[in-house]
Design an enzyme around this catalytic site. Structure first.
Site, PDB file in Angstrom:
ATOM      1  N   LYS B  81       8.008  56.514  46.778  1.00 21.51           N
ATOM      2  CA  LYS B  81       8.329  57.589  46.187  1.00 21.51           C
ATOM      3  C   LYS B  81       6.928  58.241  45.532  1.00 21.51           C
ATOM      4  O   LYS B  81       6.228  57.565  45.104  1.00 21.51           O
ATOM      5  CB  LYS B  81       9.188  56.970  44.953  1.00 21.51           C
ATOM      6  N   SER B 156      17.159  59.511  41.278  1.00 20.11           N
ATOM      7  CA  SER B 156      16.046  60.276  41.773  1.00 20.11           C
ATOM      8  C   SER B 156      15.211  59.978  42.883  1.00 20.11           C
ATOM      9  O   SER B 156      14.563  60.918  43.469  1.00 20.11           O
ATOM     10  CB  SER B 156      14.815  60.770  40.491  1.00 20.11           C
ATOM     11  N   SER B 180      18.465  55.353  39.231  1.00 15.86           N
ATOM     12  CA  SER B 180      17.480  56.289  40.234  1.00 15.86           C
ATOM     13  C   SER B 180      17.319  55.733  41.581  1.00 15.86           C
ATOM     14  O   SER B 180      17.023  56.286  42.490  1.00 15.86           O
ATOM     15  CB  SER B 180      16.506  56.977  39.822  1.00 15.86           C
TER      16      SER B 180
END
Lengths: 62, 473
Positions: B81, B156, B180
């Protein structure tokens, strides 16, 4: 005097685009509801409910 | 062999690499080729690190050929990420604000992955600074859901979930402040673990909320999450929240089933606190019955209402994230996307006393859950009230919560999302499994059992399958 959300944000120096203000106001309303759930008297006997923690002492030198 | 690689788990690939039936270079080339072929539809990769990944794969191949196999992640591509700092490689947070941010050192977790011999194929899409939302006003487009690119992968850790579900790479790193990791894992049909608070270092990961942030793995299976956790869990004195619970064998329960385990069902979360889609309820009930048939003991457990957890988590995360972003918001608000700007600025309005009250209430909730979990081994409920929503909706800003993730951010215990079924439209449904602090291995054991019993791991997004068929012709 009661400040509006817009006045609070302006006082903090935050510039919010006009188009985003309705969403921010909704969010502010949600957070106020959340905060209201936690206000009110608490028995002191339950405290402390939040704490500062020191790191564990280092191992003694031999 | 290439067509099989993308649907293989880390456990399978690792065994092939260890026994030299698969070259890390071949695997990495296959992943890179698949990203190039498919990611134009998914936007899950922000930065493809082709040359570096191939160099890492060649090094892994040479080491293994020389008899120096480092462990199950050696030669395995693991995406990051784009809030994980990477030395000399841009770490943008998917934001114009950090477009030119090039860290000087790797995050602790990245260093651990590299030490384990993992290959880093790229930096992955995220909601802006892990909070913004699936926005179209950022320098890069939002990731899309591989089960249907018109749908939101959630966030996210959006790119991490999309990339793993589409078979672009077998594992990825996510972060979880309010769900997330587990939210996108649910909507993309993969496994995602929010480890116990403090078990995985946050050093070098762009922060959002100090007391709620967690870093963790996202993979096709719970078993693969266990393999990643064996590398990731390490005490880090540079993370003040880091814990040192001693050695944990995260794979100890994999394949062990659920016989004799006491499974607490928090029915009021999904039956009365928040309304769920009927298909989610049906999948949950089917899973509970199947677990019971396998020997688990089910018990209903009552906790405080879901809204209490949500209120506490929301006040804490908004306050802490505003404190982190205040200077940027004052100086350069125009560099944020609209979703991120609104969500972060909202934290400016929380009074100090309300933040402290939320922390006090959190302590009560932790004590209540600890008492409840003396009677059961894990707690279960759906991960999301619904299947994936259309891309572009900002449903996170207000209204009913879509996910049941927040309680375990507040509690700090381990929490795993695993796919336990599919809707009539073919979209994944997910079960949430929470455990006592540092009993991550037990949560992974139950998740592994759910995946096996519900037989969900043989089904991949049609998008990916169609492209493979075309490529094979």
């Amino acid at each position: 005097m009661t400040e509006t959300t817009e006045q609070k944000l302006a006082a903090l120096g935050l510039r919010v685009p006009e188009t985003e203000l309705p969403k921010l106001l909704r969010l502010a309303g949600d957070m106020e509801k959340a905060a209201a759930m936690m206000r009110g008297p608490r028995p002191y006997a339950e405290e402390p409910l939040s704490a500062f923690r020191l790191p564990l002492p280092a191992a003694p030198r031999s | 062999m290439e067509t099989d690689l993308h649907v293989s788990s880390i456990a399978t690939l690792s065994q092939l690499i260890r026994t030299r039936r698969l070259s890390p270079v071949e695997l990495t080339r296959a992943c890179l080729a698949r990203v190039k072929a498919l990611d134009g539809q998914l936007n899950s990769v922000l930065l493809l690190l082709e040359e570096a990944a191939l160099a890492e794969a060649r090094q892994a191949e040479a080491e293994i050929a020389a008899g120096h196999w480092r462990g199950p992640l050696h030669g395995i591509p693991i995406g990051l990420k784009d809030i994980y700092n990477t030395a000399g490689i841009a770490t943008t947070g998917h934001s114009a604000l950090f477009r030119d941010h090039v860290p000087g050192e790797d995050a602790t977790t990245v260093r651990l992955l590299r030490q384990a011999g993992a290959v880093i194929p790229g930096k992955l899409s995220t909601w802006e600074f892990a909070i913004g939302g699936s926005s179209f006003d950022l320098p890069w487009p939002p990731a899309r859901n591989p089960w249907d690119p018109a749908l939101d992968p959630s966030g996210s850790s959006s790119g991490s979930a999309a990339a793993v579900a589409a078979g672009l790479m077998p594992g990825a790193m996510g972060s979880d402040t309010g769900g997330s990791i587990r939210g996108p894992a649910a909507w993309c049909g993969i496994a995602g673990l929010k480890p116990s608070y403090g078990l995985v270092s946050r050093r070098g990961i762009l922060p959002l909320s100090f007391s709620l942030d967690h870093a963790g793995p996202m993979c096709w299976t719970a078993e693969d999450c266990a393999l990643m956790m064996q590398v990731l869990a390490a005490h880090d004195p540079l993370d003040p929240g880091s814990a040192d619970p001693g050695p944990i064998d995260f794979s100890a329960g994999i394949g062990g089933g659920v016989r004799g385990l006491r499974i607490g069902v928090v029915r009021h979360f999904f039956e009365s606190d928040v309304a769920c889609e009927p298909e989610v309820l049906a999948a949950t009930e089917a899973t509970l019955q199947a677990l019971q048939a396998e020997g688990a003991v089910l018990r209903d457990v009552a906790l405080s209402p879901f809204g209490d957890y949500n209120a506490v988590g929301s006040l804490i995360s908004r306050s802490e994230s505003y404190a982190i972003h205040e200077d940027f918001l004052l100086r350069s608000p125009e560099l944020y996307g609209a979703f991120g700007r609104v969500r972060l600025m909202g934290g400016a309005l929380v009074r100090a006393a309300d933040y402290i009250n939320a922390q006090r209430q959190r302590a009560r909730l932790v004590a209540e859950a600890a008492a409840a979990m003396r009677e059961v081994d894990v707690l279960v409920f759906p991960t999301s009230r619904q299947t994936a929503a259309p891309l572009g909706e900002d449903a996170m800003i207000s209204g009913p919560q879509l996910f049941f993730n927040r309680p375990f951010n507040v509690l700090g215990g381990p929490a795993l999302a695993v796919c336990n079924g599919f809707s009539g439209a073919g979209l994944p449904i997910s079960l949430h499994i929470g455990g006592r602090p540092f009993e991550d291995a037990l949560v992974l054991r139950v998740g592994d059992a759910v995946e096996r019993i519900m037989a969900t791991r043989g089904r991949r997004p049609a998008l990916a399958i169609a492209r493979d068929a075309a490529a094979a012709e």
